[in-house]
Design a protein around this motif. Structure first.
Motif, PDB file in Angstrom:
ATOM      1  N   ALA A 185     -28.963 -85.546   0.057  1.00 39.95           N
ATOM      2  CA  ALA A 185     -28.373 -85.299  -1.257  1.00 39.95           C
ATOM      3  C   ALA A 185     -28.956 -86.312  -2.231  1.00 39.95           C
ATOM      4  CB  ALA A 185     -26.853 -85.436  -1.192  1.00 39.95           C
ATOM      5  N   PHE A 186     -29.187 -85.886  -3.476  1.00 41.15           N
ATOM      6  CA  PHE A 186     -29.635 -86.839  -4.482  1.00 41.15           C
ATOM      7  C   PHE A 186     -29.043 -86.471  -5.831  1.00 41.15           C
ATOM      8  CE2 PHE A 186     -32.753 -83.512  -4.991  1.00 41.15           C
ATOM      9  CZ  PHE A 186     -33.147 -83.555  -6.334  1.00 41.15           C
ATOM     10  N   ALA A 187     -28.987 -87.478  -6.703  1.00 35.55           N
ATOM     11  CA  ALA A 187     -28.372 -87.297  -8.028  1.00 35.55           C
ATOM     12  C   ALA A 187     -29.146 -88.143  -9.027  1.00 35.55           C
ATOM     13  CB  ALA A 187     -26.904 -87.708  -7.995  1.00 35.55           C
ATOM     14  N   ARG A 188     -29.504 -87.538 -10.152  1.00 32.13           N
ATOM     15  CA  ARG A 188     -30.333 -88.221 -11.144  1.00 32.13           C
ATOM     16  C   ARG A 188     -29.484 -88.939 -12.190  1.00 32.13           C
ATOM     17  NH1 ARG A 188     -35.463 -85.412 -10.888  1.00 32.13           N
ATOM     18  NH2 ARG A 188     -35.213 -83.392  -9.835  1.00 32.13           N
ATOM     19  N   GLY A 189     -29.899 -90.181 -12.473  1.00 29.26           N
ATOM     20  CA  GLY A 189     -29.394 -90.890 -13.634  1.00 29.26           C
ATOM     21  C   GLY A 189     -30.443 -90.818 -14.730  1.00 29.26           C
ATOM     22  N   LYS A 190     -30.655 -91.937 -15.439  1.00 27.93           N
ATOM     23  CA  LYS A 190     -31.638 -91.966 -16.521  1.00 27.93           C
ATOM     24  C   LYS A 190     -33.005 -92.385 -15.995  1.00 27.93           C
ATOM     25  CE  LYS A 190     -28.209 -92.945 -20.090  1.00 27.93           C
ATOM     26  NZ  LYS A 190     -27.759 -93.883 -21.156  1.00 27.93           N
ATOM     27  N   LEU A 191     -33.439 -91.696 -14.959  1.00 26.28           N
ATOM     28  CA  LEU A 191     -34.755 -91.950 -14.372  1.00 26.28           C
ATOM     29  C   LEU A 191     -35.348 -90.606 -13.986  1.00 26.28           C
ATOM     30  CD1 LEU A 191     -36.403 -94.541 -13.705  1.00 26.28           C
ATOM     31  CD2 LEU A 191     -35.629 -94.294 -11.345  1.00 26.28           C
ATOM     32  N   THR A 192     -36.579 -90.385 -14.355  1.00 31.58           N
ATOM     33  CA  THR A 192     -37.227 -89.113 -14.059  1.00 31.58           C
ATOM     34  C   THR A 192     -38.002 -89.210 -12.746  1.00 31.58           C
ATOM     35  OG1 THR A 192     -39.188 -89.739 -15.339  1.00 31.58           O
ATOM     36  CG2 THR A 192     -37.431 -88.541 -16.490  1.00 31.58           C
TER      37      THR A 192
END
Length: 290
Positions: A185-192
Motif C-alpha cells: 500500500a502507498f499514499a502520496r503526500g507533497k512528493l511526486t
C-alpha cells in the motif's frame, strides 16, 4: 457479531479486502465529539459486539488518548482493550484491517487483542522523504542531515520492523524487504513519483499494489509533508490465521482471557517468564514466493 476493531480517525479505515471483513469503527477525538456522545457510541459498540479492541497509536495527541482511557473507566468495562501501536499511520491502518480480518475467524477476543503485537512485526512500513531534517522516528546521521539541504534530495526510510535509511538514487541500497508474500500500500503526500509501485514493489516481489489517500497524521509522523508513505503486509486471511494459530495460547492469570505472546491485550498483565518463552517462539508465515 464479531469482536469490534476501532481506530482513532476515519483515514485509518482502509477498504475491506473481501465482503466478509467488517470495517473498523472510528472513535472521534474530544474536539470532534463530546464525552456524552463518545460514551453512548462506545456502549453501543460493546452491546453489539461484546468486546472492543482500540488501536492506540503512540502519535495520538494526549487529549485523544486521555479520552479513550476516560471512556473505558466511566463505562467500567473490562471488555475494552486499548492496544498500543508504534507503527506509522499507513502501517497502523493495515494492522487495523488485518485485525478486522481475524474477527471473522474462530479466535477469542483475547487472542485477537494480543495478536496485534505479533502482526506488527510482519508489517514493513516506510516512506520516501524529501528531507530527513525533522525525522525523529529513525536514527539519522549527520551526512543524511546535511544532504537534506539539497532541494533535489530524496531518501528511502524504513521504520518497521527494522530501521533503515538511504539516499534515493542510482545504485542506492533498497530497504530490506519481507521474505514472505505481501501486498504493498502507498499514499502520496507533497512528493511526486512512482518509486514505491515502480521500484520497491518489484524488488520486494509483492503480489499486489494499491494506492490510498495519505493519512492526516503522516506528515507529522515523518517530519515532512514531502513524502510518499508505503507499507507492505500479509493480505491473505488464511496465512494470518495460520500465523496466529501457530502460537501457543495461555490464559491470563488476572482476567482469565486467552492470549498469545507475553502480555494480555485487555489488562496488560504479563504471563510468567517460562510460559512467555514458549509462547513467543517465532512463527514464520508459510507464504513462499512462487
Amino acid at each position: 457479531m464479531p469482536t469490534a476493531i476501532a481506530v482513532t480517525s476515519a483515514d485509518l479505515v482502509l477498504p475491506a479486502p473481501d465482503r466478509h471483513t467488517p470495517p473498523a469503527a472510528v472513535l472521534h477525538p474530544p474536539d470532534r465529539q463530546d464525552l456524552e456522545r463518545a460514551l453512548t457510541d462506545t456502549a453501543a459498540l460493546l452491546d453489539r459486539h461484546g468486546h472492543l479492541l482500540v488501536l492506540l497509536p503512540d502519535w495520538l495527541p494526549a487529549p485523544a488518548a486521555r479520552r479513550l482511557h476516560t471512556v473505558r473507566a466511566i463505562l467500567e468495562s473490562d471488555r475494552i482493550a486499548l492496544l498500543p501501536v508504534d507503527l506509522p499511520p499507513l502501517g497502523t491502518a493495515l494492522l487495523a484491517r488485518q485485525l478486522s480480518q481475524l474477527t471473522v475467524c474462530d479466535f477469542s477476543p483475547g487472542v485477537i487483542a494480543s495478536a496485534a503485537r505479533l502482526l506488527s512485526h510482519y508489517i514493513y512500513a516506510g516512506a520516501v522523504l524529501g528531507t530527513v531534517s525533522r525525522l525523529d522516528r529513525v536514527p539519522v546521521d549527520l551526512k543524511a542531515h546535511a544532504r537534506s539541504w539539497s532541494p533535489s534530495a530524496q531518501f528511502t526510510v524504513l521504520a518497521n520492523p527494522r530501521p533503515h535509511l538511504a539516499r534515493l538514487g542510482p545504485g542506492a541500497e533498497l530497504p530490506p524487504g519481507p521474505g514472505f508474500a505481501t501486498h504493498l500500500a502507498f499514499a502520496r503526500g507533497k512528493l511526486t513519483g512512482d518509486w514505491p509501485a515502480a521500484e520497491l514493489g518489484p524488488a520486494w516481489q509483492v503480489q499486489g499494489v494499491m494506492e490510498h489517500p495519505l493519512p492526516a497524521d503522516s506528515p507529522a509522523w515523518w517530519g515532512t509533508p514531502k513524502l510518499i508513505e508505503f507499507a507492505a503486509a500479509i493480505p491473505d486471511i488464511g496465512v494470518l490465521y495460520q500465523l496466529v494459530a501457530s502460537v501457543r495460547r495461555e490464559e491470563c492469570r488476572w482476567c482469565g482471557l486467552e492470549l498469545i505472546g507475553d502480555r494480555c491485550g485487555f489488562c496488560a498483565t504479563p504471563i510468567p517468564s517460562a510460559a512467555a518463552s514458549a509462547a513467543s517462539a517465532e512463527a514464520a508465515p508459510s507464504t513462499a514466493r512462487p
